[in-house]
Design a protein around this motif. Structure first.
Motif, PDB file in Angstrom:
ATOM      1  N   UNK A 101     -39.216  70.720  20.580  1.00 56.69           N
ATOM      2  CA  UNK A 101     -39.284  70.325  21.984  1.00 56.69           C
ATOM      3  C   UNK A 101     -40.725  70.520  22.462  1.00 56.69           C
ATOM      4  N   UNK A 102     -41.361  69.423  22.831  1.00 55.93           N
ATOM      5  CA  UNK A 102     -42.777  69.421  23.200  1.00 55.93           C
ATOM      6  C   UNK A 102     -42.899  69.651  24.700  1.00 55.93           C
ATOM      7  N   UNK A 103     -42.958  70.927  25.089  1.00 55.41           N
ATOM      8  CA  UNK A 103     -43.100  71.262  26.501  1.00 55.41           C
ATOM      9  C   UNK A 103     -44.363  72.100  26.700  1.00 55.41           C
ATOM     10  N   UNK A 104     -44.760  72.379  27.947  1.00 53.98           N
ATOM     11  CA  UNK A 104     -46.004  73.111  28.170  1.00 53.98           C
ATOM     12  C   UNK A 104     -46.041  74.488  27.514  1.00 53.98           C
ATOM     13  N   UNK A 105     -44.900  75.152  27.398  1.00 55.56           N
ATOM     14  CA  UNK A 105     -44.884  76.482  26.784  1.00 55.56           C
ATOM     15  C   UNK A 105     -45.135  76.374  25.285  1.00 55.56           C
ATOM     16  N   UNK A 106     -44.502  75.401  24.631  1.00 54.10           N
ATOM     17  CA  UNK A 106     -44.752  75.202  23.201  1.00 54.10           C
ATOM     18  C   UNK A 106     -46.218  74.865  22.958  1.00 54.10           C
ATOM     19  N   UNK A 107     -46.816  74.072  23.847  1.00 52.38           N
ATOM     20  CA  UNK A 107     -48.232  73.736  23.720  1.00 52.38           C
ATOM     21  C   UNK A 107     -49.115  74.978  23.809  1.00 52.38           C
TER      22      UNK A 107
END
Length: 490
Positions: free
Chosen positions: A55-61
């Motif tokens: 899941x590509x979300x701001x936290x993963x980034x």
């Protein structure tokens, strides 16, 4: 619906063949070319990716995205899982699953952990999944009173106006204005609950639907009766499968108890970020590509099937029973707002706070220390980076509050990597209808890749994007511009 809608007809025929698409087009009464345009537009009809997806979300980034991406076969847009991020999904021929606590949980069963919720008015003391539980909390009294004629529609409209309730979907438009506009329209009229929560960093509506569906339904039914709607639709993000099933069970319980005063149904969304824009949402319900309409006319005048339609956010409607129960003045003194806090805080989750709470205090509630943070992303992809810890979290301030997403980033986080994820997201989710948005978002991706800091170039990009038809394009450069401001102030 007033007429068969193409999307549900296609959903019922998955996996699609030429014959099935032709049959769905015939039943919906639309040209075959339109049906194929829809099939090629929405992801689930084109064929979902298979395998392990990050899941590509701001936290993963912010957690070392390149390393996390190596463990997956693809990526998936944000799913309201930022409080648990990084999260991997498994898409297989047998179904869609969330990797959770060492196992695979089907989408149909996965709910956000209830422990993420912190509040006492909009959030329940425990998951409220049955009508009996909700009524034990005093629920449905307002709806009963209105259905029995003991509460007049005008009384509810006046209470909403006195409370000063603003829409919680991001635009902060006065709720009573939309309610009154539809109430004055000619029948048939509709009410659509906008539950297509797709903004990176937001999970408030998902949490309400999964753990407090009867509060949302009571608010929606109160609004429907107040405006004279003949049908209620709950437009729910298609991936929120557990919420969809829970809402369908809740509607059945209400009907069996004689507490469903008008037809109501769940409509799975088209599955795109743009579907959250109210006119694009209506286009998808009518079996078309989810592309924003020119306004005016507005949905309150000509909405679904050309009839007056109230489109309202989940959290907005969930406040109506509270306003009736507490009274508009008491409600307004401690006006509640749900904030989705994630990232570099000790206790990420959903926090119910009075509007006006300083950003720094909100972060401390979640176990974050503002002085140690680089910045927060306020409002999601359509938001801004900021270090203004004294900023009062309320609408119509110097910074956009959006729907209430707050993602915190500690030292060592590469904020340009976070920005690149947002830029890619906006480029991918642009519907392409108007020229400035797909052009501007594509250029923005390249500028962010180069980490361009030329103010003149950014100003040109901003002018291009401001010409977009809807808010997706018009706000696409805000995060970029604000990151340069944060870096300049550091």
């Amino acid at each position: 619906m007033e007429r068969p809608s193409l999307l549900p007809l296609l959903d019922a025929r998955l996996p699609l063949t030429e014959e099935k698409v032709a049959e769905a087009a015939r039943l919906a009464g639309v040209p075959l070319a339109q049906a194929w345009g829809v099939v090629r537009y929405y992801p689930r009809y084109r064929g979902l990716p298979q395998g392990r997806l990050l899941v590509d979300d701001p936290v993963a980034r912010a957690r070392g995205f390149a390393r996390l991406r190596e463990e997956a076969e693809g990526t998936h847009p944000p799913l309201g899982l930022e409080a648990l991020s990084p999260v991997y999904l498994r898409f297989t021929p047998e179904g869609r699953f969330v990797e959770w606590e060492g196992g695979l949980v089907p989408f149909t069963e996965f709910r956000l952990p209830f422990a993420l919720g912190h509040g006492e008015r909009l959030l329940p003391p425990e998951p409220i999944l049955t009508l009996g539980q909700y009524r034990a909390l005093g629920g449905m009294e307002g709806l009963k009173a209105m259905a029995q004629g003991l509460l007049r529609p005008e009384t509810l409209l006046q209470a909403v106006e006195e409370a000063g309730l603003l829409g919680r979907g991001g635009a902060a438009f006065p709720a009573h204005v939309k309610l009154r506009a539809v109430a004055q329209g000619q029948a048939p009229k509709y009410l659509v609950v906008n539950a297509d929560e797709s903004e990176p960093g937001n999970f408030k509506d998902r949490f309400l639907l999964e753990h407090h569906p009867f509060l949302v339904l009571e608010g929606a039914l109160l609004a429907a009766l107040a405006v004279g709607a003949s049908h209620l639709y709950l437009y729910v993000r298609e991936e929120f499968q557990a919420a969809i099933l829970g809402l369908q069970r809740a509607l059945s319980e209400l009907e069996e108890a004689g507490l469903l005063p008008l037809p109501a149904e769940v409509f799975p969304s088209g599955g795109l970020y743009i579907c959250g824009e109210e006119t694009a949402l209506l286009e998808s319900m009518e079996g078309k590509r989810a592309e924003p309409r020119l306004k005016p006319p507005f949905p309150v005048e000509r909405g679904l099937w050309g009839r007056p339609t109230l489109v309202q956010n989940v959290e907005t409607l969930a406040n109506l029973p509270l306003i009736l129960r507490e009274g508009p003045e008491a409600w307004r003194r401690r006006e509640p707002k749900l904030f989705s806090l994630s990232g570099d805080v000790a206790r990420p989750g959903l926090y119910e706070l009075p509007l006006g709470t300083p950003l720094g205090e909100a972060l401390r509630r979640a176990g974050g220390e503002p002085g140690t943070l680089q910045a927060v992303l306020l409002g999601g992809a359509a938001g801004v980076f900021t270090r203004d810890w004294d900023f009062p979290l309320r609408f119509r301030e110097r910074r956009p509050l959006g729907a209430g997403a707050i993602v915190a980033f500690g030292p060592g986080v590469d904020l340009w990597e976070v920005l690149l994820g947002l830029a890619h997201f906006l480029q991918e989710e642009s519907c392409g209808k108007c020229f400035p948005c797909p052009l501007g978002t594509a250029v923005q991706v390249e500028m962010v890749k180069r980490r361009a800091k030329d103010p003149g170039l950014l100003a040109d990009l901003a002018q291009t994007l401001k010409g977009s038809l809807c808010g997706l394009g018009q706000s696409a450069y805000w995060a970029y511009q604000s990151l340069l401001e944060v870096e300049g102030a550091a």
